[in-house]
Design a protein around this motif. Structure first.
Motif, PDB file in Angstrom:
ATOM      1  N   UNK A  59      30.064  55.974  68.762  1.00  0.00           N
ATOM      2  CA  UNK A  59      28.792  55.793  68.059  1.00  0.00           C
ATOM      3  C   UNK A  59      27.687  55.558  69.084  1.00  0.00           C
ATOM      4  N   UNK A  60      26.500  56.011  68.782  1.00  0.00           N
ATOM      5  CA  UNK A  60      25.370  55.761  69.673  1.00  0.00           C
ATOM      6  C   UNK A  60      24.928  54.309  69.558  1.00  0.00           C
ATOM      7  N   UNK A  61      24.234  53.844  70.581  1.00  0.00           N
ATOM      8  CA  UNK A  61      23.667  52.492  70.499  1.00  0.00           C
ATOM      9  C   UNK A  61      22.729  52.363  69.309  1.00  0.00           C
ATOM     10  N   UNK A  62      21.983  53.436  69.047  1.00  0.00           N
ATOM     11  CA  UNK A  62      21.053  53.405  67.924  1.00  0.00           C
ATOM     12  C   UNK A  62      21.812  53.252  66.600  1.00  0.00           C
ATOM     13  N   UNK A  63      22.947  53.949  66.470  1.00  0.00           N
ATOM     14  CA  UNK A  63      23.720  53.846  65.241  1.00  0.00           C
ATOM     15  C   UNK A  63      24.375  52.482  65.120  1.00  0.00           C
ATOM     16  N   UNK A 108      26.549  59.577  78.345  1.00  0.00           N
ATOM     17  CA  UNK A 108      25.259  60.119  77.951  1.00  0.00           C
ATOM     18  C   UNK A 108      25.461  61.173  76.874  1.00  0.00           C
ATOM     19  N   UNK A 109      24.632  61.161  75.845  1.00  0.00           N
ATOM     20  CA  UNK A 109      24.771  62.153  74.777  1.00  0.00           C
ATOM     21  C   UNK A 109      24.308  63.529  75.224  1.00  0.00           C
ATOM     22  N   UNK A 110      24.733  64.540  74.495  1.00  0.00           N
ATOM     23  CA  UNK A 110      24.260  65.896  74.768  1.00  0.00           C
ATOM     24  C   UNK A 110      22.773  65.981  74.449  1.00  0.00           C
ATOM     25  N   UNK A 114      17.525  60.096  74.509  1.00  0.00           N
ATOM     26  CA  UNK A 114      18.646  59.957  73.572  1.00  0.00           C
ATOM     27  C   UNK A 114      19.432  58.682  73.832  1.00  0.00           C
ATOM     28  N   UNK A 115      20.005  58.145  72.762  1.00  0.00           N
ATOM     29  CA  UNK A 115      20.740  56.882  72.841  1.00  0.00           C
ATOM     30  C   UNK A 115      22.138  57.112  73.401  1.00  0.00           C
ATOM     31  N   UNK A 116      22.586  56.289  74.380  1.00  0.00           N
ATOM     32  CA  UNK A 116      23.932  56.446  74.950  1.00  0.00           C
ATOM     33  C   UNK A 116      25.014  56.314  73.866  1.00  0.00           C
ATOM     34  N   UNK A 117      26.127  56.998  74.092  1.00  0.00           N
ATOM     35  CA  UNK A 117      27.252  56.973  73.169  1.00  0.00           C
ATOM     36  C   UNK A 117      28.269  55.931  73.637  1.00  0.00           C
ATOM     37  N   UNK A 118      28.695  55.069  72.720  1.00  0.00           N
ATOM     38  CA  UNK A 118      29.657  54.011  73.026  1.00  0.00           C
ATOM     39  C   UNK A 118      30.989  54.371  72.369  1.00  0.00           C
ATOM     40  N   UNK A 119      32.061  54.316  73.142  1.00  0.00           N
ATOM     41  CA  UNK A 119      33.379  54.596  72.571  1.00  0.00           C
ATOM     42  C   UNK A 119      34.393  53.572  73.061  1.00  0.00           C
TER      43      UNK A 119
END
Length: 362
Positions: free
Chosen positions: A8-12, A41-43, A51-56
């Motif tokens: 999920x992105x940080x924004x989400x 980093x997101x596409x 764009x907001x970084x993706x966290x997994x």
């Protein structure tokens, strides 16, 4: 959130949690320092702004999952996010004793060392057992088909593996896994039944929470009475679902002695002979009796069938659902096959072992 819902992105994460951006950023940084999550980093999508970084979740943080049964023992390595790194199933010569199961688990885990060496951390182990397990003490009240009664379960496994161990009923853990990662995802009221070589167990999710009972024994749906005066059940009664709907009877009708769920899948999907169709229809009729009772008691939105009940859904699922809805008061329940397949109980056992980490990552 990222363990159960995927990257999920940080924004989400900010939107879902209701926390502000700086708090989410601090939490992500703390979890990253502990190597529990990773950021990428997101596409680039062409939209204005950074764009907001993706966290997994870091799947390299893992647990060992164990599922003993009367004909085999399965061991898996499951990482955060429900990622199964490895799965090994070993058939046994007869029903294994507790000592046999512990020893075989130790051997399998030794063979999995190349996989384990590539992980960041192994936190513990979870056991999915076909029987009644006292959640607090880790003792088996009874695992009737295995012949294990009133014995400590988690202690011997912990000694053998050198890890903290937790355990629960296999079908309850299957319902947990399906509600988080599988066919019941996003459904607040669901009932799950699992059919294995040991018999039939169940799990219930109501209002989004798993029903466990006062001692952790809730969901023994296999002992629903479906045929008064029928076949003797190990519980002392006659005509229980667990005694009437059996994998070995389906395989026996096909002239097979063993082969498990995979063999049943092949038989039912390849124009089964009359004897197999007749036995499958008999078992489905009795299964419908049990499921109608379940619907009237718990009013679920969804019924999920796993293990050897899954191939029966593919064989006559529409008729099963029609019978259940016609016989229940409310009706309109969906009957669906479990989605996680042979990894189901391993993912459920792993989720149990991950609970302390998810509750307190620090």
């Amino acid at each position: 959130m990222v363990h159960r819902n995927g990257p999920l992105s940080r924004a989400e994460l900010t939107r879902r949690s209701g926390l502000n951006r700086s708090t989410v950023g601090a939490l992500v940084s703390a979890l990253t320092e502990r190597n529990l999550v990773r950021e990428t980093e997101p596409a680039v999508d062409g939209r204005v702004g950074r764009p907001s970084p993706i966290v997994q979740a870091n799947a390299g943080v893992a647990v060992i999952a164990v599922n003993p049964d009367i004909d085999a023992l399965t061991v898996g390595v499951v990482g955060l996010g429900g990622h199964v790194h490895a799965r090994v199933r070993r058939e046994t010569q007869g029903v294994p004793s507790l000592e046999d199961a512990v020893g075989l688990t130790r051997q399998i885990v030794a063979g999995l060392q190349p996989t384990l060496a590539g992980l960041d951390r192994v936190l513990g182990a979870g056991i999915a057992l076909p029987g009644l397990v006292t959640a607090v003490t880790g003792r088996v009240l009874v695992a009737p088909h295995l012949g294990w009664r009133d014995v400590g379960l988690t202690g011997p496994f912990a000694d053998a593996l050198g890890l903290p161990v937790v355990a629960a009923n296999d079908a309850s853990l299957g319902s947990l896994a399906e509600s988080i990662f599988g066919a019941a995802l996003g459904v607040d009221d669901a009932v799950y039944l699992n059919g294995s070589a040991s018999g039939i167990g169940g799990g219930i999710v109501t209002g989004g929470a798993q029903l466990v009972g006062s001692r952790g024994y809730g969901g023994e749906l296999g002992h629903t009475l479906v045929s008064p005066g029928g076949r003797a059940c190990h519980c002392g009664r006659a005509g229980c679902l667990d005694a009437e709907v059996r994998l070995e009877r389906l395989l026996g009708a096909a002239g097979l002695d063993g082969g498990g769920i995979e063999a049943l899948e092949r038989v039912l999907s390849d124009g089964p002979p009359e004897a197999v169709r007749a036995e499958a229809d008999r078992q489905l009729e009795l299964l419908a009796v049990a499921l109608t009772n379940v619907v009237n008691i718990f009013d679920p939105e969804l019924i999920v069938l796993g293990g050897f009940l899954g191939p029966l859904v593919d064989f006559r699922g529409d008729r099963l659902a029609t019978t259940v809805n016609a016989g229940s008061l409310a009706g309109r329940v969906i009957v669906r096959r479990a989605a996680l397949g042979p990894e189901l109980l391993l993912v459920g056992a792993a989720e149990l072992a991950f609970q302390p980490l998810l509750a307190s990552p620090a």
